[in-house]
Each structure stands twice: as C-alpha cells, then as structure tokens.
Design a protein around this motif. Structure first.
Motif, mmCIF file in Angstrom:
data_model
loop_
_atom_site.group_PDB
_atom_site.id
_atom_site.type_symbol
_atom_site.label_atom_id
_atom_site.label_comp_id
_atom_site.label_asym_id
_atom_site.label_seq_id
_atom_site.Cartn_x
_atom_site.Cartn_y
_atom_site.Cartn_z
ATOM 1 N N LEU A 19 6.175 50.963 -10.896
ATOM 2 C CA LEU A 19 5.161 52.015 -10.726
ATOM 3 C C LEU A 19 4.064 51.568 -9.768
ATOM 4 C CD1 LEU A 19 4.853 53.158 -14.439
ATOM 5 C CD2 LEU A 19 5.456 54.654 -12.529
ATOM 6 N N ASP A 20 3.594 50.334 -9.932
ATOM 7 C CA ASP A 20 2.547 49.801 -9.044
ATOM 8 C C ASP A 20 3.027 49.761 -7.603
ATOM 9 O OD1 ASP A 20 0.826 49.518 -11.177
ATOM 10 O OD2 ASP A 20 1.146 47.348 -11.387
ATOM 11 N N PRO A 25 1.106 52.598 -0.248
ATOM 12 C CA PRO A 25 1.462 53.494 0.864
ATOM 13 C C PRO A 25 2.736 53.075 1.604
ATOM 14 C CG PRO A 25 -0.885 53.028 0.902
ATOM 15 C CD PRO A 25 -0.284 52.152 -0.160
ATOM 16 N N ARG A 26 3.066 51.779 1.611
ATOM 17 C CA ARG A 26 4.287 51.317 2.285
ATOM 18 C C ARG A 26 5.552 51.828 1.605
ATOM 19 N NH1 ARG A 26 3.620 45.155 2.291
ATOM 20 N NH2 ARG A 26 5.872 45.386 2.231
ATOM 21 N N ALA A 27 5.447 52.196 0.342
ATOM 22 C CA ALA A 27 6.617 52.661 -0.409
ATOM 23 C C ALA A 27 6.776 54.177 -0.340
ATOM 24 C CB ALA A 27 6.504 52.225 -1.865
ATOM 25 N N LYS A 28 5.879 54.841 0.391
ATOM 26 C CA LYS A 28 5.902 56.303 0.448
ATOM 27 C C LYS A 28 6.200 56.787 1.854
ATOM 28 C CE LYS A 28 2.546 56.817 -3.253
ATOM 29 N NZ LYS A 28 1.303 57.420 -3.670
ATOM 30 N N GLY A 29 6.770 57.978 1.923
ATOM 31 C CA GLY A 29 6.995 58.624 3.205
ATOM 32 C C GLY A 29 5.750 59.373 3.628
ATOM 33 N N THR A 30 5.834 60.057 4.749
ATOM 34 C CA THR A 30 4.686 60.817 5.248
ATOM 35 C C THR A 30 4.320 61.971 4.313
ATOM 36 O OG1 THR A 30 6.174 62.134 6.626
ATOM 37 C CG2 THR A 30 5.113 60.234 7.663
ATOM 38 N N GLY A 32 4.142 61.626 1.121
ATOM 39 C CA GLY A 32 3.513 61.039 -0.060
ATOM 40 C C GLY A 32 4.476 60.744 -1.200
ATOM 41 N N LEU A 33 5.752 61.046 -1.022
ATOM 42 C CA LEU A 33 6.740 60.792 -2.075
ATOM 43 C C LEU A 33 7.298 59.382 -1.944
ATOM 44 C CD1 LEU A 33 8.681 64.181 -1.988
ATOM 45 C CD2 LEU A 33 7.145 63.365 -3.798
ATOM 46 N N PRO A 34 7.584 58.728 -3.082
ATOM 47 C CA PRO A 34 8.186 57.394 -3.012
ATOM 48 C C PRO A 34 9.581 57.486 -2.413
ATOM 49 C CG PRO A 34 8.125 58.160 -5.285
ATOM 50 C CD PRO A 34 7.401 59.177 -4.460
ATOM 51 N N ARG A 35 9.961 56.425 -1.726
ATOM 52 C CA ARG A 35 11.294 56.378 -1.143
ATOM 53 C C ARG A 35 11.798 54.945 -1.125
ATOM 54 N NH1 ARG A 35 10.588 56.966 5.329
ATOM 55 N NH2 ARG A 35 9.208 55.191 5.605
ATOM 56 N N HIS A 36 13.092 54.838 -1.101
ATOM 57 C CA HIS A 36 13.718 53.530 -0.982
ATOM 58 C C HIS A 36 14.586 53.572 0.268
ATOM 59 C CE1 HIS A 36 15.526 49.738 -1.948
ATOM 60 N NE2 HIS A 36 16.698 50.290 -1.686
ATOM 61 N N VAL A 37 14.315 52.680 1.211
ATOM 62 C CA VAL A 37 15.066 52.652 2.466
ATOM 63 C C VAL A 37 16.188 51.638 2.341
ATOM 64 C CG1 VAL A 37 14.939 52.258 4.954
ATOM 65 C CG2 VAL A 37 13.018 53.352 3.762
ATOM 66 N N THR A 38 17.388 52.078 2.687
ATOM 67 C CA THR A 38 18.571 51.235 2.597
ATOM 68 C C THR A 38 19.348 51.309 3.911
ATOM 69 O OG1 THR A 38 20.555 50.774 1.270
ATOM 70 C CG2 THR A 38 19.932 53.074 1.508
ATOM 71 N N ARG A 39 20.102 50.281 4.191
ATOM 72 C CA ARG A 39 20.833 50.204 5.447
ATOM 73 C C ARG A 39 21.996 51.187 5.498
ATOM 74 N NH1 ARG A 39 24.548 46.019 6.945
ATOM 75 N NH2 ARG A 39 24.206 45.275 4.844
ATOM 76 N N PRO A 89 8.309 61.468 -7.949
ATOM 77 C CA PRO A 89 7.323 60.452 -8.333
ATOM 78 C C PRO A 89 7.413 60.028 -9.807
ATOM 79 C CG PRO A 89 6.252 62.543 -7.799
ATOM 80 C CD PRO A 89 7.701 62.703 -7.512
ATOM 81 N N GLU A 90 7.974 60.863 -10.646
ATOM 82 C CA GLU A 90 8.049 60.545 -12.071
ATOM 83 C C GLU A 90 9.154 59.537 -12.349
ATOM 84 O OE1 GLU A 90 8.572 62.772 -16.382
ATOM 85 O OE2 GLU A 90 9.317 63.755 -14.587
ATOM 86 N N ILE A 91 8.799 58.482 -13.073
ATOM 87 C CA ILE A 91 9.773 57.486 -13.521
ATOM 88 C C ILE A 91 10.074 57.768 -14.991
ATOM 89 C CG2 ILE A 91 10.145 55.040 -14.031
ATOM 90 C CD1 ILE A 91 8.672 54.367 -11.478
#
Length: 141
Positions: A19-20, A25-30, A32-39, A89-91
């Motif tokens: 959650l932290d 901001p590095r974990a969010k897209g433009t 404001g939603l969280p995202r995980h970047v993968t290859r 955003p909800e976990i």
C-alpha cells in the motif's frame, strides 16, 4: 472463466508495504492509478480484462489482490515496449496461500484463486508471515 495473474511483490514485507509503495508517484500512471510495468505483454489479455486480478505474493504467501482495469503500452527510455498493468487502487485481502518462488508472473485460473477475506475480517490483526505460512501449510488459513 475468469483468469488472473500471480506476481511476486518484490521488496515488500507486508500488505501495508505494498500500500505504501503504491502511494508513491513512481508507482502511478498519469491518471493517478497504480500500475505494475512488466517486460512481457500477457498473451491472454482478453481473458484478464474480463474481471481478472493480480494476486500478490508477499514473503512467499498470496495475501491480497487488485483488480486489473486495463493494459497500457509503455515505451521505456531504452525504446523497449513494455506492458503497464493498470490496477484498481483498492487492495483486497485474500486467504493466505503459500506460493513457491518464480520469476515474472503466472496465470491463475479463477477456480484456483484464493477466496477474499470477508469485510468482517478486514480489520483483523495481521499475522507474522512465518505464522501465516505455518497455518496455511496445515490448512487453517
């Protein structure tokens, strides 16, 4: 049938750590939603976008999930195309389930996914990972 992903949450020791991190901001897209970047781009994209989630493995245990909203293309500074898995955003905490280490992500068929913990239990104290693992191993959790 709903299809999900299982992904290691590298560097986190608890759901609270995840959650932290996602507040950063590095974990969010433009948007404001969280995202995980993968290859890699999931080949089964259509199935994932029909109600799929990422089930997060923390300290060797699946402990929570997040709904997958969409997949966005991201081009890195190196010019390589990557997949940003955009998450709600909800976990949602899930029943604790042991998971052996692996690289990348794995598909998880809906029937094999751990159940969500009921809202009535959402305020329960969190157990230390070692105790959760032991209880999951004997089938209590």
């Amino acid at each position: 049938m709903t299809l999900h992903l299982v992904k290691l949450s590298v560097g986190t020791k608890s759901v609270e750590d995840l959650l932290d991190w996602q507040e950063n901001p590095r974990a969010k897209g433009t948007d404001g939603l969280p995202r995980h970047v993968t290859r890699m781009w999931p080949k089964r994209e259509a199935e994932l976008l029909q109600g799929g989630s990422i089930y997060w493995v923390i300290q060797g245990l699946i402990q929570c999930r997040q709904s997958i909203l969409r997949l966005d293309e991201v081009i890195g500074g190196d010019g390589i195309r990557r997949c940003a898995i955009v998450l709600a955003p909800e976990i949602i905490r899930t029943a604790t389930t042991q998971k052996r280490p692996f690289q990348g992500w794995r598909y998880l068929p809906g029937p094999d996914a751990p159940p969500d913990i009921s809202a009535a239990r959402s305020d329960d104290d969190t157990l230390p990972p070692e105790l959760s693992a032991a209880l999951a191993d004997i089938g209590v959790l």
